[in-house]
Design a protein around this motif. Structure first.
Motif, PDB file in Angstrom:
ATOM      1  N   ILE A   1       8.778  -0.811   1.962  1.00 31.40           N
ATOM      2  CA  ILE A   1       7.887  -1.532   1.056  1.00 31.40           C
ATOM      3  C   ILE A   1       6.448  -1.110   1.370  1.00 31.40           C
ATOM      4  CG2 ILE A   1       9.445  -3.492   0.721  1.00 31.40           C
ATOM      5  CD1 ILE A   1       7.766  -5.092   2.695  1.00 31.40           C
ATOM      6  N   VAL A   2       5.656  -0.977   0.335  1.00 34.60           N
ATOM      7  CA  VAL A   2       4.277  -0.525   0.470  1.00 34.60           C
ATOM      8  C   VAL A   2       3.352  -1.631  -0.030  1.00 34.60           C
ATOM      9  CG1 VAL A   2       2.590   1.223  -0.205  1.00 34.60           C
ATOM     10  CG2 VAL A   2       4.986   1.864   0.126  1.00 34.60           C
ATOM     11  N   LEU A   3       2.463  -2.083   0.848  1.00 36.28           N
ATOM     12  CA  LEU A   3       1.601  -3.219   0.540  1.00 36.28           C
ATOM     13  C   LEU A   3       0.141  -2.874   0.819  1.00 36.28           C
ATOM     14  CD1 LEU A   3       3.784  -5.939   2.305  1.00 36.28           C
ATOM     15  CD2 LEU A   3       3.704  -5.450  -0.147  1.00 36.28           C
ATOM     16  N   PRO A   4      -0.800  -3.568   0.168  1.00 35.89           N
ATOM     17  CA  PRO A   4      -2.215  -3.318   0.460  1.00 35.89           C
ATOM     18  C   PRO A   4      -2.605  -3.895   1.814  1.00 35.89           C
ATOM     19  CG  PRO A   4      -1.985  -5.075  -1.161  1.00 35.89           C
ATOM     20  CD  PRO A   4      -0.613  -4.533  -0.917  1.00 35.89           C
ATOM     21  N   SER A   5      -3.311  -3.104   2.595  1.00 35.17           N
ATOM     22  CA  SER A   5      -3.824  -3.566   3.881  1.00 35.17           C
ATOM     23  C   SER A   5      -5.256  -3.081   4.044  1.00 35.17           C
ATOM     24  CB  SER A   5      -2.960  -3.061   5.037  1.00 35.17           C
ATOM     25  OG  SER A   5      -3.524  -3.416   6.281  1.00 35.17           O
ATOM     26  N   LEU A   6      -5.423  -1.754   4.133  1.00 37.02           N
ATOM     27  CA  LEU A   6      -6.759  -1.192   4.335  1.00 37.02           C
ATOM     28  C   LEU A   6      -7.717  -1.591   3.219  1.00 37.02           C
ATOM     29  CD1 LEU A   6      -8.513   0.678   6.092  1.00 37.02           C
ATOM     30  CD2 LEU A   6      -7.739   2.588   4.670  1.00 37.02           C
TER      31      LEU A   6
END
Length: 312
Positions: free
Chosen positions: A141-146
């Motif tokens: 899963i790819v999520l916003p962090s930076l």
């Protein structure tokens, strides 16, 4: 007739035991049925199906390490920039041993694969280009962090909790977090009017975090207005003249390296004209805590730190 009734009773009891055993819960409170349940997780790159409870999770950003620690999970692998000292103490206390999978910018696919993970959590900004390669190794899963603000970090936490099969635990943790945030907000006077400017300060420049950045939006959530209320980028490299123009009342410096651009500015009369400098309201803070880690645990610690500086 009596013997027949006894046999019927025994048969019914056996069926009852079998039914109970079929939904037996383990020590974690999860039933076997729950463990095998498939769920679809929506994320920045589409949808990923996850079956059961992931046992080996790889986190490619520190915010996801914070998420997992909040849920009582130790990641099997962490992209820790090959420097375990970057794991902040409040998180380190909650996790056990893990394997470094390299840097956040360029995690090692070979090491990740060797861990045989059943879930990978990646950052959209850094890892979207290797999503297909990661997905070949394990459900990803790819999520916003930076690029996320504080609210975005909360959203990511909820998605991570669902992905690891701990939605109920996540709700409990988030409720406690929100209560703590209210406590911290109550410590900021209602008439607080000073502007604040968090920034990474390095030899290569002064990188200001605006009101939409993670740290900027976090401070704003308790009533501390960011000095930069505009800009296309959440993280802006600015010069001394621009700082004088913005004129923050308080500056929080996330210092990197032994010498920074601010050391040079201190010899310049312009720097002395900044309100934060004149009023001795410039504070050095831990970059790992204030910038690299973005999660529930670090958010609380950042605000505790800010409040201690501002209202000793």
């Amino acid at each position: 007739m009596k013997r027949y009734a006894i046999l019927i009773s025994m048969f019914a009891f056996v069926i009852f035991l079998a039914a109970c055993g079929g939904n037996e819960e383990d020590s974690s409170g999860e039933s076997q049925e729950d463990k095998e349940e498939a769920r679809t997780i929506k994320h920045e790159m589409g949808e990923t199906e996850i079956t059961g409870t992931p046992e080996k999770v790889v986190a490619l950003e520190f915010s996801f390490v914070d998420n997992l620690a909040s849920l009582g999970i130790t990641p099997a692998g962490i992209a820790d920039d090959e420097d375990p000292e970057r794991i902040i103490d409040p998180v380190k206390e909650k996790i056990g041993d893990y394997t470094s999978v390299g840097t956040r910018k360029q995690p090692s696919l070979e090491v990740i694969s060797s861990l045989q993970p059943d879930l990978i959590i990646a950052d959209y900004e850094r890892h979207q280009d290797i999503y297909d390669q990661l997905s070949e190794i394990a459900p990803t899963i790819v999520l916003p962090s930076l690029s996320a603000d504080y609210e975005g970090i909360i959203d990511s936490f909820e998605t991570v909790a669902k992905a690891v099969g701990k939605e109920q635990k996540g709700e409990e943790v988030l409720k406690e977090h929100k209560n703590r945030m209210e406590e911290l907000r109550s410590q900021v006077p209602e008439d607080e009017s000073r502007t604040v400017l968090p920034a990474v300060v390095a030899d290569s420049g002064y990188f200001a975090h605006n009101f939409e950045s993670y740290t900027g939006s976090l401070l704003e959530s308790i009533g501390l207005e960011n000095a930069i209320q505009s800009g296309d980028d959440r993280y802006n490299k600015i010069n001394l003249e621009q700082i004088v123009e913005v004129d923050p009342d308080v500056m929080f410096h996330m210092v990197t390296g032994d010498k920074t651009v601010v050391d040079e500015w201190k010899e310049n009369d312009l720097y002395g004209k900044v309100s934060a400098v004149k009023e001795d309201q410039v504070y050095e803070v831990d970059r790992n805590m204030w910038s690299r880690f973005r999660g529930l645990i670090s958010s609380e610690k950042i605000l505790e730190d800010a409040i201690n500086h501002l209202y000793e």
